[in-house]
Design a protein around this motif. Structure first.
Motif, PDB file in Angstrom:
ATOM      1  N   TYR A  79       0.862  -1.177   0.000  1.00 38.13           N
ATOM      2  CA  TYR A  79       0.000   0.000   0.000  1.00 38.13           C
ATOM      3  C   TYR A  79       0.904   1.235   0.000  1.00 38.13           C
ATOM      4  O   TYR A  79       2.084   1.158   0.359  1.00 38.13           O
ATOM      5  N   ILE A  80       0.368   2.370  -0.402  1.00 38.46           N
ATOM      6  CA  ILE A  80       1.135   3.613  -0.415  1.00 38.46           C
ATOM      7  C   ILE A  80       0.904   4.344   0.899  1.00 38.46           C
ATOM      8  O   ILE A  80      -0.229   4.622   1.287  1.00 38.46           O
ATOM      9  N   GLY A  81       2.012   4.641   1.593  1.00 36.67           N
ATOM     10  CA  GLY A  81       1.928   5.334   2.868  1.00 36.67           C
ATOM     11  C   GLY A  81       2.992   6.410   2.966  1.00 36.67           C
ATOM     12  O   GLY A  81       3.543   6.861   1.962  1.00 36.67           O
ATOM     13  N   ALA A  82       3.298   6.805   4.190  1.00 36.17           N
ATOM     14  CA  ALA A  82       4.301   7.842   4.425  1.00 36.17           C
ATOM     15  C   ALA A  82       5.693   7.307   4.086  1.00 36.17           C
ATOM     16  O   ALA A  82       5.933   6.100   4.151  1.00 36.17           O
ATOM     17  N   PRO A  83       6.624   8.182   3.720  1.00 40.54           N
ATOM     18  CA  PRO A  83       7.982   7.726   3.420  1.00 40.54           C
ATOM     19  C   PRO A  83       8.700   7.240   4.669  1.00 40.54           C
ATOM     20  O   PRO A  83       8.127   7.210   5.764  1.00 40.54           O
ATOM     21  N   LYS A  84       9.950   6.875   4.504  1.00 40.91           N
ATOM     22  CA  LYS A  84      10.703   6.177   5.541  1.00 40.91           C
ATOM     23  C   LYS A  84      10.777   6.953   6.854  1.00 40.91           C
ATOM     24  O   LYS A  84      10.673   6.374   7.928  1.00 40.91           O
ATOM     25  N   SER A  85      10.977   8.257   6.801  1.00 39.78           N
ATOM     26  CA  SER A  85      11.109   9.070   8.006  1.00 39.78           C
ATOM     27  C   SER A  85      10.659  10.492   7.701  1.00 39.78           C
ATOM     28  O   SER A  85      10.327  10.832   6.553  1.00 39.78           O
ATOM     29  N   ALA A  86      10.676  11.341   8.732  1.00 33.75           N
ATOM     30  CA  ALA A  86      10.259  12.727   8.532  1.00 33.75           C
ATOM     31  C   ALA A  86      11.167  13.435   7.537  1.00 33.75           C
ATOM     32  O   ALA A  86      10.709  14.219   6.697  1.00 33.75           O
ATOM     33  N   ARG A  87      12.468  13.171   7.601  1.00 35.77           N
ATOM     34  CA  ARG A  87      13.418  13.788   6.677  1.00 35.77           C
ATOM     35  C   ARG A  87      13.233  13.288   5.253  1.00 35.77           C
ATOM     36  O   ARG A  87      13.699  13.923   4.299  1.00 35.77           O
ATOM     37  N   SER A  88      12.572  12.136   5.096  1.00 32.16           N
ATOM     38  CA  SER A  88      12.351  11.606   3.754  1.00 32.16           C
ATOM     39  C   SER A  88      11.335  12.434   2.984  1.00 32.16           C
ATOM     40  O   SER A  88      11.273  12.347   1.750  1.00 32.16           O
ATOM     41  N   ARG A  89      10.540  13.225   3.684  1.00 32.61           N
ATOM     42  CA  ARG A  89       9.634  14.159   3.004  1.00 32.61           C
ATOM     43  C   ARG A  89      10.476  15.338   2.527  1.00 32.61           C
ATOM     44  O   ARG A  89      11.002  16.104   3.340  1.00 32.61           O
ATOM     45  N   ARG A  90      10.605  15.475   1.223  1.00 33.68           N
ATOM     46  CA  ARG A  90      11.516  16.484   0.709  1.00 33.68           C
ATOM     47  C   ARG A  90      11.116  16.891  -0.704  1.00 33.68           C
ATOM     48  O   ARG A  90      10.285  16.238  -1.333  1.00 33.68           O
ATOM     49  N   THR A  91      11.726  17.942  -1.178  1.00 34.23           N
ATOM     50  CA  THR A  91      11.549  18.391  -2.557  1.00 34.23           C
ATOM     51  C   THR A  91      12.891  18.288  -3.262  1.00 34.23           C
ATOM     52  O   THR A  91      13.911  18.778  -2.753  1.00 34.23           O
ATOM     53  N   ILE A  92      12.910  17.635  -4.405  1.00 37.15           N
ATOM     54  CA  ILE A  92      14.145  17.402  -5.148  1.00 37.15           C
ATOM     55  C   ILE A  92      14.124  18.236  -6.425  1.00 37.15           C
ATOM     56  O   ILE A  92      13.164  18.170  -7.196  1.00 37.15           O
ATOM     57  N   SER A  93      15.172  19.007  -6.641  1.00 32.25           N
ATOM     58  CA  SER A  93      15.278  19.779  -7.877  1.00 32.25           C
ATOM     59  C   SER A  93      15.720  18.870  -9.018  1.00 32.25           C
ATOM     60  O   SER A  93      16.448  17.894  -8.815  1.00 32.25           O
ATOM     61  N   LEU A  94      15.242  19.172 -10.226  1.00 35.42           N
ATOM     62  CA  LEU A  94      15.497  18.343 -11.393  1.00 35.42           C
ATOM     63  C   LEU A  94      16.301  19.112 -12.427  1.00 35.42           C
ATOM     64  O   LEU A  94      16.136  20.329 -12.586  1.00 35.42           O
ATOM     65  N   SER A  95      17.133  18.396 -13.151  1.00 35.30           N
ATOM     66  CA  SER A  95      17.845  19.018 -14.273  1.00 35.30           C
ATOM     67  C   SER A  95      16.856  19.267 -15.398  1.00 35.30           C
ATOM     68  O   SER A  95      15.822  18.582 -15.498  1.00 35.30           O
ATOM     69  N   PRO A  96      17.123  20.224 -16.266  1.00 35.71           N
ATOM     70  CA  PRO A  96      16.197  20.492 -17.393  1.00 35.71           C
ATOM     71  C   PRO A  96      15.962  19.257 -18.264  1.00 35.71           C
ATOM     72  O   PRO A  96      14.829  19.007 -18.689  1.00 35.71           O
ATOM     73  N   ASP A  97      17.019  18.488 -18.516  1.00 37.78           N
ATOM     74  CA  ASP A  97      16.867  17.300 -19.356  1.00 37.78           C
ATOM     75  C   ASP A  97      15.961  16.263 -18.696  1.00 37.78           C
ATOM     76  O   ASP A  97      15.110  15.644 -19.355  1.00 37.78           O
ATOM     77  N   LEU A  98      16.133  16.073 -17.390  1.00 33.58           N
ATOM     78  CA  LEU A  98      15.303  15.107 -16.677  1.00 33.58           C
ATOM     79  C   LEU A  98      13.855  15.581 -16.632  1.00 33.58           C
ATOM     80  O   LEU A  98      12.919  14.784 -16.789  1.00 33.58           O
TER      81      LEU A  98
END
Length: 400
Positions: free
Chosen positions: A242-261
């Motif tokens: 099932y889909i739930g919360a990520p591994k820990s509180a720090r796992s909630r994050r925003t990741i920047s992406l390269s233009p190509d990606l």
């Protein structure tokens, strides 16, 4: 292993003789019992204590005192955990079932000693468990023994002073790929899964996070483009995903992406709704780790190791992969590439979603040769200021 020999006496009664080899004594040892249950219990004690009679006697004496067993305490410890999800709780239960209960589960918790824990770890090594797996199982037992101390079942934790085995493998468990090596794997991967692999190595996401990513988690028009990591695949008490919360509180994050990606993800999600999964299997269903590993990742690695020509014959002149990476090594590869491009360790820690900076530092500091060189240069400059105080070979010496 100890065994039982059934012997008929002349008076018609039956005796049960337990035989074994004690590694601390010469020849075979034996004990005879009138009761088969006592003989069976003795076999269990010997097998749980490395065939050492002295340890078995200690356990036998503790049995007479009563009290919970190791299995009981581990189960109680898991039930008392209130900061873990059901998937983690189930994982602990299965870990105890497979690696603790069969070996030392029946032992009274009062009787568990440092020596017995050490022998248990050796048994896990003989079973072929990796040093990391052994550390995880030992951690569960040690935490359970801390609970036993808090509950008054025993006075101290017998796991505290146990030294865990180091890896017997040459090199490091971590496999880091060069861009050319990743290209080779991608060439041998079904085209449908190439964007998924590129995203793993381009973001450092965990497998369970990437496969739970929804289209609405992407902000591809932002500057820079980003993705929000706020969920991951878990397993409930019945081992159902099932889909739930990520591994820990720090796992909630925003990741920047390269233009190509970002552009690649735009193509992958074209025509999808916000609630749709970004990555699915060829049948349109969620990607499962074990299935992906067996049907796509492993075949791609095998083909990269043994390239063939257009006729399906071995091609000795083709580039070939010499490493054998796991899927999780794409995360390590991402970390290595980020450090090589100058990302600082604190930023990398946040990007990977590690709970603490120390985790990132301990895992990846050896991948920073440039920083080590800088440190050496700084140290040299500092020592240079002391040069007038450091004797040199060509400096005049005071007469003796």
């Amino acid at each position: 292993m100890a065994s039982i020999e059934r012997r008929a006496r002349g008076d018609g009664t039956v005796a049960y003789r337990v035989v074994w080899r004690d590694p601390t004594q010469p020849g075979r040892q034996s004990l005879t019992f009138d009761d088969r249950r006592q003989a069976e219990q003795t076999v269990k004690l010997l097998d749980s204590n490395g065939q050492r009679l002295t340890l078995a006697v200690e356990v036998a004496n503790a049995i007479r005192q009563g009290g919970p067993t190791v299995e009981d305490v581990v189960r109680e410890h898991i039930e008392l955990l209130n900061r873990v999800g059901e998937d983690t709780r189930t994982g602990y239960t299965l870990r105890a079932r497979d690696h603790i209960t069969p070996h030392i589960g029946a032992l009274p918790v009062k009787a568990l000693t440092w020596q017995q824990v050490t022998l248990w770890i050796r048994e896990l090594q003989k079973k072929g468990l990796s040093h990391k797996s052994i550390a995880n199982v030992h951690g569960l037992l040690s935490a359970s023994m801390n609970t036993a101390v808090r509950l008054g079942y025993r006075a101290e934790n017998p796991c505290a002073a146990v030294r865990l085995p180091r890896s017997q493998r040459a090199g490091d468990d971590m496999v880091v790929l060069e861009p050319e090596e990743l290209d080779l794997i991608l060439d041998n991967t079904v085209e449908h899964y190439r964007p998924f692999i590129i995203t793993l190595v381009g973001t450092g996401m965990r497998f369970g996070e990437a496969t739970a990513l929804h289209v609405e988690d992407l902000s591809l028009d932002a500057h820079p483009p980003t993705m929000r990591v706020n969920k991951a695949w878990k397993r409930d008490g019945e081992r159902q995903p099932y889909i739930g919360a990520p591994k820990s509180a720090r796992s909630r994050r925003t990741i920047s992406l390269s233009p190509d990606l970002a552009e690649m993800l735009r193509e992958v999600t074209a025509g999808k709704r916000g609630t749709d999964l970004v990555f699915v299997n060829v049948a349109g269903r969620p990607i499962r780790n074990n299935t992906f590993w067996a049907t796509h990742w492993t075949p791609a690695i095998d083909k990269s190791h043994n390239p063939v020509d257009a006729d399906g014959q071995p091609d000795p002149d083709a580039r070939r992969l010499t490493k054998r990476p796991r899927i999780h090594d794409l995360r390590h590869t991402h970390a290595s590439w980020m450090l090589a491009e100058g990302m600082d360790m604190f930023t990398l820690s946040r990007r990977l979603g590690h709970e603490t900076y120390a985790t990132t530092d301990s895992r990846y500091s050896h991948l920073m040769p440039a920083q080590q060189l800088n440190a050496a240069e700084v140290a040299a400059a500092a020592m240079g200021r002391l040069r007038s105080r450091v004797p040199r070979d060509d400096a005049p010496r005071a007469r003796e």
